[in-house]
Design a protein around this motif. Sequence first.
Motif, PDB file in Angstrom:
ATOM      1  N   LEU A 100      11.653  -4.897   2.478  1.00  0.00           N
ATOM      2  CA  LEU A 100      10.793  -5.320   1.377  1.00  0.00           C
ATOM      3  C   LEU A 100      11.248  -6.636   0.762  1.00  0.00           C
ATOM      4  O   LEU A 100      10.426  -7.423   0.301  1.00  0.00           O
ATOM      5  CB  LEU A 100      10.737  -4.230   0.315  1.00  0.00           C
ATOM      6  N   ALA A 101      12.559  -6.886   0.751  1.00  0.00           N
ATOM      7  CA  ALA A 101      13.033  -8.159   0.216  1.00  0.00           C
ATOM      8  C   ALA A 101      12.559  -9.325   1.066  1.00  0.00           C
ATOM      9  O   ALA A 101      12.240 -10.404   0.552  1.00  0.00           O
ATOM     10  CB  ALA A 101      14.552  -8.153   0.122  1.00  0.00           C
ATOM     11  N   ILE A 102      12.486  -9.115   2.386  1.00  0.00           N
ATOM     12  CA  ILE A 102      12.098 -10.188   3.300  1.00  0.00           C
ATOM     13  C   ILE A 102      10.593 -10.227   3.540  1.00  0.00           C
ATOM     14  O   ILE A 102       9.982 -11.295   3.561  1.00  0.00           O
ATOM     15  CB  ILE A 102      12.861 -10.043   4.628  1.00  0.00           C
ATOM     16  N   HIS A 103       9.978  -9.057   3.713  1.00  0.00           N
ATOM     17  CA  HIS A 103       8.552  -8.999   4.076  1.00  0.00           C
ATOM     18  C   HIS A 103       7.688  -8.338   3.004  1.00  0.00           C
ATOM     19  O   HIS A 103       6.527  -8.025   3.263  1.00  0.00           O
ATOM     20  CB  HIS A 103       8.389  -8.228   5.391  1.00  0.00           C
ATOM     21  N   GLY A 104       8.255  -8.118   1.824  1.00  0.00           N
ATOM     22  CA  GLY A 104       7.532  -7.369   0.799  1.00  0.00           C
ATOM     23  C   GLY A 104       6.201  -7.967   0.409  1.00  0.00           C
ATOM     24  O   GLY A 104       5.206  -7.241   0.252  1.00  0.00           O
ATOM     25  N   ASN A 105       6.123  -9.273   0.237  1.00  0.00           N
ATOM     26  CA  ASN A 105       4.854  -9.879  -0.190  1.00  0.00           C
ATOM     27  C   ASN A 105       3.754  -9.619   0.829  1.00  0.00           C
ATOM     28  O   ASN A 105       2.607  -9.305   0.471  1.00  0.00           O
ATOM     29  CB  ASN A 105       5.039 -11.383  -0.412  1.00  0.00           C
TER      30      ASN A 105
ATOM     31  N   ARG B  40       0.334  12.984  -5.946  1.00  0.00           N
ATOM     32  CA  ARG B  40      -0.431  13.013  -7.194  1.00  0.00           C
ATOM     33  C   ARG B  40      -1.493  11.921  -7.237  1.00  0.00           C
ATOM     34  O   ARG B  40      -2.583  12.117  -7.768  1.00  0.00           O
ATOM     35  CB  ARG B  40       0.515  12.826  -8.383  1.00  0.00           C
ATOM     36  N   LEU B  41      -1.154  10.739  -6.679  1.00  0.00           N
ATOM     37  CA  LEU B  41      -2.042   9.587  -6.802  1.00  0.00           C
ATOM     38  C   LEU B  41      -3.060   9.492  -5.679  1.00  0.00           C
ATOM     39  O   LEU B  41      -4.030   8.743  -5.790  1.00  0.00           O
ATOM     40  CB  LEU B  41      -1.213   8.301  -6.821  1.00  0.00           C
ATOM     41  N   ASP B  42      -2.830  10.219  -4.590  1.00  0.00           N
ATOM     42  CA  ASP B  42      -3.757  10.156  -3.461  1.00  0.00           C
ATOM     43  C   ASP B  42      -5.153  10.510  -3.938  1.00  0.00           C
ATOM     44  O   ASP B  42      -5.392  11.574  -4.501  1.00  0.00           O
ATOM     45  CB  ASP B  42      -3.303  11.133  -2.370  1.00  0.00           C
ATOM     46  N   GLY B  43      -6.095   9.603  -3.744  1.00  0.00           N
ATOM     47  CA  GLY B  43      -7.451   9.820  -4.202  1.00  0.00           C
ATOM     48  C   GLY B  43      -7.797   9.059  -5.463  1.00  0.00           C
ATOM     49  O   GLY B  43      -8.966   8.938  -5.815  1.00  0.00           O
ATOM     50  N   THR B  44      -6.782   8.516  -6.165  1.00  0.00           N
ATOM     51  CA  THR B  44      -7.073   7.696  -7.333  1.00  0.00           C
ATOM     52  C   THR B  44      -7.481   6.301  -6.884  1.00  0.00           C
ATOM     53  O   THR B  44      -7.266   5.904  -5.741  1.00  0.00           O
ATOM     54  CB  THR B  44      -5.856   7.590  -8.257  1.00  0.00           C
ATOM     55  N   HIS B  45      -8.041   5.521  -7.800  1.00  0.00           N
ATOM     56  CA  HIS B  45      -8.506   4.186  -7.465  1.00  0.00           C
ATOM     57  C   HIS B  45      -7.319   3.314  -7.051  1.00  0.00           C
ATOM     58  O   HIS B  45      -6.258   3.329  -7.668  1.00  0.00           O
ATOM     59  CB  HIS B  45      -9.213   3.553  -8.667  1.00  0.00           C
ATOM     60  N   ALA B  46      -7.506   2.532  -5.988  1.00  0.00           N
ATOM     61  CA  ALA B  46      -6.406   1.747  -5.422  1.00  0.00           C
ATOM     62  C   ALA B  46      -5.800   0.791  -6.437  1.00  0.00           C
ATOM     63  O   ALA B  46      -4.597   0.521  -6.400  1.00  0.00           O
ATOM     64  CB  ALA B  46      -6.900   0.971  -4.201  1.00  0.00           C
ATOM     65  N   ALA B  47      -6.597   0.260  -7.360  1.00  0.00           N
ATOM     66  CA  ALA B  47      -6.080  -0.695  -8.329  1.00  0.00           C
ATOM     67  C   ALA B  47      -5.024  -0.077  -9.238  1.00  0.00           C
ATOM     68  O   ALA B  47      -4.244  -0.775  -9.863  1.00  0.00           O
ATOM     69  CB  ALA B  47      -7.222  -1.252  -9.174  1.00  0.00           C
ATOM     70  N   GLN B  48      -4.994   1.238  -9.294  1.00  0.00           N
ATOM     71  CA  GLN B  48      -4.036   1.918 -10.151  1.00  0.00           C
ATOM     72  C   GLN B  48      -2.691   2.142  -9.448  1.00  0.00           C
ATOM     73  O   GLN B  48      -1.743   2.597 -10.076  1.00  0.00           O
ATOM     74  CB  GLN B  48      -4.587   3.270 -10.605  1.00  0.00           C
ATOM     75  N   ARG B  49      -2.612   1.823  -8.151  1.00  0.00           N
ATOM     76  CA  ARG B  49      -1.409   2.228  -7.444  1.00  0.00           C
ATOM     77  C   ARG B  49      -0.920   1.279  -6.355  1.00  0.00           C
ATOM     78  O   ARG B  49      -0.014   1.614  -5.618  1.00  0.00           O
ATOM     79  CB  ARG B  49      -1.627   3.603  -6.802  1.00  0.00           C
ATOM     80  N   VAL B  50      -1.466   0.095  -6.216  1.00  0.00           N
ATOM     81  CA  VAL B  50      -1.040  -0.787  -5.137  1.00  0.00           C
ATOM     82  C   VAL B  50      -0.569  -2.122  -5.701  1.00  0.00           C
ATOM     83  O   VAL B  50      -1.311  -2.778  -6.405  1.00  0.00           O
ATOM     84  CB  VAL B  50      -2.191  -1.044  -4.143  1.00  0.00           C
ATOM     85  N   PRO B  51       0.639  -2.595  -5.396  1.00  0.00           N
ATOM     86  CA  PRO B  51       1.700  -1.813  -4.799  1.00  0.00           C
ATOM     87  C   PRO B  51       2.054  -0.638  -5.704  1.00  0.00           C
ATOM     88  O   PRO B  51       1.990  -0.745  -6.920  1.00  0.00           O
ATOM     89  CB  PRO B  51       2.871  -2.777  -4.680  1.00  0.00           C
TER      90      PRO B  51
END
Length: 459
Positions: A128-133, A339-350
């Motif tokens: 994640l430090a190298i390819h996280g973005n 818990r978050l599976d099924g919630t709107h993506a904007a609430q959990r990504v990343p």
Amino acid sequence: MVRDPVQSLAPQPLHAATVAMRPLRVGMIGIGTVGAGTFRVLARNQVQIAGRAGRGIEMVVVAARNLTRAASVVGTDVALTNDPVLVATHPDVDVVVEVAGGAGPARDWVLAAIRAGKHVVTANKALLAIHGNEIFAAARQHGVAVAYEGAVAVSIPIVKALREGLTANRIEWVAGIINGTTNFILSKMRDECLGFAQALDQAQALGYAEADPTFDIEGVDAAHKITLLAANAFGMPVRFADAQIEGITRLQGQDVACAEQLGYRIKLLGVARRRHDGVELRVQPALVPASHLMAHVNGSMNGIMVKGDASGVTMYYGAGAGSEQTASAVIADLVDVARLDGTHAAQRVPHLGFHAHAVDDTVAVLPRAAVRTRHYLRVPVHSAQQIEAVGAWLATQQVPVLQVALAQEKALPPGSGPQVLVLTDAVAQSTVDLAVFALAAHPAVAGPVAALRVEMLEG
């Protein structure tokens, strides 16, 4: 017997204590120290985990290099394969746990999982430090979560603290001891008056250091972690390439002893500090007041402090390494995904921190020369009578001197000449660098000058 990974993987019956919702189905890449710990804890505490997640969490397929060894860990109810891509794209998998390590092939596996619509949990800080973005951008594009608590501080829930417990705050700084190997070495150097090489030998003999400890002792591992913490704390992209990294390989035992004489202890710190003109992002050995809580984080333990504008300073402490300790964080991420599976993506990504609309690409990482801290200098001199000359000369170089003292003989190697110890007030690194360079030519100075930062970690 090793099962065929492409056969139908029917979900196992849920325990009576779990709810009726379909289990979250997990595929894992890697069944080494962390992977095996994750499997054990998930199996041992399945009732409590399911109750807290609101549904079961079920391991259905594992990728491993050694299938025979993997079978001895997971038994016959989990499919095995030596193809990580099969796990990443498996139709019966909801979330992929990547605990194989490395930043090369792991990138391809994680991106394959994201493109296949799988959530990802990883304990791989280098990845994640190298390819996280790139990974976070792909996760946003495909509407899946990427969780990585286990990649930062093992069992300490520091990423969750930043994104949840401290969510009301403007974070001013994050600083901590985030590498257990180096903290063990520094503790041994202080407690047993060992040199660096001796302390490293002990760490390797006891299993606290790898056969090749380079990433730990050169500060790279800590830099991976502070980079991820800075991204969460300040809403900035992952900027590992801009981090200033200094390890402990050149640290001398006499400086550990001299720091003790002055009332300080030396720790390898990761520091991310917000300033009006940018962010300091750095790893270096630094003096910390002996009375400070951080100075008492010893052995292989980790400790992290966060300063928020509303919360003030909070501190988090826990194990800096371990199979089940890391598994604790990995499974906590799985519970969050459940818990978050099924919630709107904007609430959990990343998943653990910053969203596309909140990432500030304009945040500058300040160069080393611009960092302002207090400093410690150890100056070898020809005569103890030259102590005042050193302090006076530093003052002429715009170095604000707070304290000047002679090193005690017991703090120095046998046969050492007199050494002048200097503590400064906060000053730019560029000013200190110039002063140290010029000191080398001063007639009172008898050898190379040692310089370390001093971190007060004040509220």
